[in-house]
Design a protein around this motif. Sequence first.
Motif: not given
Lengths: 561, 384
Positions: A23-25, A27-28, A34, A175, B36-37, B40-49, B88
């Motif tokens: 999990f990179d990064p 969030t929330r 990470s 959210r 925004h870290p 945002s809803e998702h973590s990981g790659d779904a966040f950075t996509d 990340g």
Amino acid sequence: MAYTPATRPGEGRGLSGTRQVNFDPVTRVAGALSVHTTIDHDRREVVEASALATLFRGYENVLEGRDPRDAIFVASRICGACGSSHAATAASALEMAFDLQTPPMAVAARNLLTATEHLYSLPHHLFLLAGPDYSEPVVRATNPELWARAEGTLARGVATHGFERISDIMSALTRVTGELYAEAIYMARVAREGYVLIGGKFPHPQTTLPGGISSTIDRSDMNVYMLRVVKFFDYSRKTAAIWDDLIDFFYEANPRYREVGARSPTMIDFGHWDDPWAYDALYENISRWGEARWCTPGALVDGRLATTDLQRLHGGIEEDISSSFYENWSGGGAGDSSFPANHPWNKETIPAPAPPSGSKYSWCTAARWDRQAMEAGAYARLWITSVANTSPHRLFCEPTGSGMRISIPQASLPATELEWHVPQSWGAFERNRARAYAFVQTAVTAYDHVLMCLDLIRKGEGRMATPYRIPKDSREGVGLGGSPRGPVSHHMTMDKGRIESYQVVTGSTFAASPRDSSGRPGPIEEALMGTPLLSAPGDESYIDVMRAIRSFDPCMSCATQ
Amino acid sequence: MSCDGCSVAFAGAGNPAMEQFQWGTLPGIPKVILHHPMFSEHSGDAFTDPYRQAAAGNLGAPYIVVLEGSVPDDQALPSGGGYFAAMGTERASEWLVRLAPGALASVAIGTCATWGGIPAAAGNITGSMSLMDYLGGGYRSSWGIPVINVPGCAPVGDNFTETLTALLSWANGIGNPPLFDELGRPAWMFDETVHRHCPKAGYYEEGVFAHEPGDNQCLVEIGCWGPVVQCNIVERGAQNHMGGCMVAGGACIGCTMPGFPDKYAPFYKAPPGSAISGGISKVYGGAIRRLRRMSMKTGNREPMWDNADEIPSAFAAAKGPRSGTDRFAAYFYKKLQYNGTVHHGKRYKKQPLPKSRDILTQKGVDHSQSVDVLREKAAPREEI
């Protein structure tokens, strides 16, 4: 709003087998985190986990060699969520080093500021950071069967929070668009309106100084402040009722939710909110003024209270860098042989950036107490104060030895009494429940301090600060304070009027810590290992992993400076 | 390289508020999707996509890069040699290289991103710098805009959201581009020194200064740099028009300025310049203050009290007639004040005293034995 599960480009998306999921990064959470895991998709549980702090700013290095007067405003800026806690803790460290008494009004006003900061921070976590994990779009996508059940489940706390069904709560947690999400943003602003009357601005108060506070506090300030604090009577008990209902619902639907983020209750807190008359900043009296705090200092090991002695808590702190991006030091800080070599008073910060590897992977040090991995947070404060049952401040909060009875004065809702009980199991859901009750505890504690400030004004005891001289000889000072996420300690040594070394350890340094030299994982890592994936078969969002991580409310800016 | 304080300030803004951008309820402003870290809803790659899509030029919408925190010298580390700041496990500084050129605008929020801030202070071990320093003086966004700077540690949230509003409404085709100063600050916010709008500036004008923390007067002698710092916090308030450093008694430490913190350190020490300016202010301000107090003596009396020669309050220290000097001063003051216009003093003299004045005494109520509790217990007040 559509919820799309996390996709992982470049990795096999198979739902079977054991493989690494990063999990990179994450969030929330506050700051840069990470988490790298190994997940067994057949047994549906996390096998391995590493928490990576991915940010290092060098605050401790910037503080070295400075005039000690700079410490408060520089150290406050370690964290934008709990700058007040860092400012107050830095002030205590200076007061110990300067041998400086602080007038009661200044201690009371600082207490009020940090309490108000928690009133902003705790709902911020419960509704903006963690809340969406329990919201309608997420639950619908990850566990359709739970959503169906929620639609048919009446909420017990409807009289307090106004939501008829569990599904109504979940919809409100959505959210951005949910009612509870929007309310939390709004209420955080209400807390800050009070805060800035005494702190000047938020975050990073502009009024804290060694030996006191420079605020000009009159009755108008206290009047406006009180009106804001009172709004949190209803809001905090509503928050507790909401989380009670949510958590009970999940447990009843599937008892295995108790296993999410589970670990043994081993936690630490330095206590919080100094008694204005007991606090004298002297190290030799540290145990006495520690015990006199509103919340009692303590360490809980496997659910048993190991100590409530602030001196012992301070002496047992060590920072291990075996898994962290630092070089070993020699003869750092005070070189005080009565403390362990890894104690912050003896430590030095020598960063050595490297790519995360098996052996070194985090900027966070492995903070330990008595060589044990401790978690920390507002909930630890509630728990320790409850079981220690020695706090002398019982106007609104009555520890019972197995819980805490909190009297909430009348606001829009009638006066009532809430009771938090030490939980039977310890995991992600209980962390959030206890945090919600700690929010109630904080609201009435803030009110307690408003009343105290008013009383001091009435008595004409409004002196705000004690004049000081910067000592030129060699001194040591430590501030042991509290933040919304647990303990904060600033360890300073100085000589010839300059800071020699400045080391910071926080609740998140403990919670988000990596493995130590004996290979023992940090609390978040430990809690993740064994966390089950309870989402519907076919769902690959790892929502329960996220719930487990966020239940710690880690603040990475605090964890690593 | 941030503390998240700017994000916290952003979430606290109310004019407009964070959620109004996300809801799309601001007139003339397009709906904003916040990646925004912290939120945002998702973590990981779904966040950075979406970040990857933006870098590849296929996001399908204009985007603004907002940097919170300073930029470490990570690009100087060997490739694959780790990082001081990562999103990340990828260097944050690398993301800036990918994203800044294609952005509608690059905005630095807070003093770390605008001027380097604390991480770039003396003892800077990470090679930290500001966004301007990192991208270079030649930088223009894809819409032709240099780096925009909203400084403050942490900034006033409204300053940031208002800048965003100005930028977005212009980008949406409404009106002229907003005005920025030579350092990329929104000119309408940072043109003035914070001292000019400071509620304590009046004390400075009258030459009275706080000697101890908690004193109400001008804070220059306990370390306030406000007279030479460009900021609007006391005018705008820190939160919903409330607070603001000096409003609450906090001395200005220059946290909006490129020289922060080192050029304003050590804190709690009077700026050297204040010895001269403060000294002059004590002389001329002291004279002005005394003249004003003289005027206030007449202003604090109803005209009726002048006629009756008494103040009908047990609080009043001087109940009887005014002193000869006071009368003399008031006479000339009024002469000047009413010169060439109506002399209300003279008109009032002809006005009879109301018959029911002091009604309780007329009805035979005797106050001579009553004790004035408030006055007995009141703490002595200092002269203002």
